[in-house]
Write an enzyme that holds these catalytic residues in place. Structure first.
Site, short mmCIF file in Angstrom:
data_model
loop_
_atom_site.label_atom_id
_atom_site.label_comp_id
_atom_site.label_asym_id
_atom_site.label_seq_id
_atom_site.Cartn_x
_atom_site.Cartn_y
_atom_site.Cartn_z
N ASP A 236 24.99 -53.18 7.74
CA ASP A 236 23.53 -53.24 7.85
C ASP A 236 22.88 -53.47 6.50
O ASP A 236 22.10 -54.38 6.32
CB ASP A 236 22.98 -51.94 8.46
CG ASP A 236 23.45 -51.74 9.89
OD1 ASP A 236 23.46 -52.72 10.65
OD2 ASP A 236 23.82 -50.61 10.23
N HIS B 60 27.20 -41.07 6.92
CA HIS B 60 26.92 -40.29 8.11
C HIS B 60 26.24 -38.99 7.72
O HIS B 60 26.50 -38.44 6.63
CB HIS B 60 28.21 -40.00 8.89
CG HIS B 60 28.87 -41.24 9.39
ND1 HIS B 60 28.49 -41.90 10.53
CD2 HIS B 60 29.88 -41.98 8.88
CE1 HIS B 60 29.23 -42.97 10.70
NE2 HIS B 60 30.09 -43.04 9.70
N ALA C 227 35.02 -45.22 -14.98
CA ALA C 227 36.07 -45.42 -13.99
C ALA C 227 36.27 -44.16 -13.15
O ALA C 227 36.20 -43.05 -13.66
CB ALA C 227 37.37 -45.80 -14.68
#
Length: 172
Positions: free
Chosen positions: A73, A95, A140
């Site tokens: 999306d 979520h 990193a």
């Protein structure tokens, strides 16, 4: 279908200098918006198929191998002259932590914007809704869950401010 064909071709070019110089053209044919010459190594993973149109890359950018774009999306917009290390993951979907028993957790989506002249180290994960300001450095292995100010260095899990970037004045 077009994305699948050109993404597969780009990912299976041999590791030759000439292949590295033309791969971005195949990815443009796959649907990615690429605004000029850049170097993109392979493999590059885009999930789901059809998500290539949600990726925009500026000129002069270098993208190392094993990059993942999770873009069902939200969009991923990468500026000019960005350096992206190996195994970086751009995830525009997450979520919620709350849930209803017996049902899937609700999704959250948001775009990711990477400014110009940014350096993203190897193994970084960037989640939805994050903006990384111009000239920033992400160390990193970091997980970026919040936006990063321009000309700053962040690192860690979750990524936190480390120090400001020294900006040299141009003599031109």
């Amino acid at each position: 279908m077009r994305e699948l064909i050109f993404l597969t071709l780009a990912n299976h070019l041999p590791r030759l200098k000439i292949s590295d110089k033309i791969r971005y053209r195949l990815l443009r044919l796959a649907g990615m918006k690429i605004h000029g010459r850049c170097m993109i190594l392979s493999p590059l993973r885009i999930r789901p198929i059809g998500g290539a149109e949600n990726i925009e890359i500026g000129r002069g950018t270098f993208i190392n191998s094993d990059i993942r774009f999770g873009v069902p999306d939200g969009k991923v917009v990468i500026g000019n002259n960005v350096l992206i290390g190996a195994r970086v993951s751009f995830e525009t979907v997450g979520h919620l932590t709350s849930y209803t028993p017996g049902k899937m957790r609700k999704r959250t989506t948001g775009s990711i914007v990477v400014g110009n002249d940014v350096w993203i180290g190897a193994g970084v994960i960037i989640v939805q809704g994050v903006t990384i300001g111009d000239g920033a450095i992400v160390a990193a292995g970091s997980v970026v869950t919040r936006s990063v100010e321009p000309n700053t260095i962040v690192g860690g899990v979750p990524a936190k401010f480390i120090k400001n970037v020294e900006v040299e004045e141009s003599s031109v």
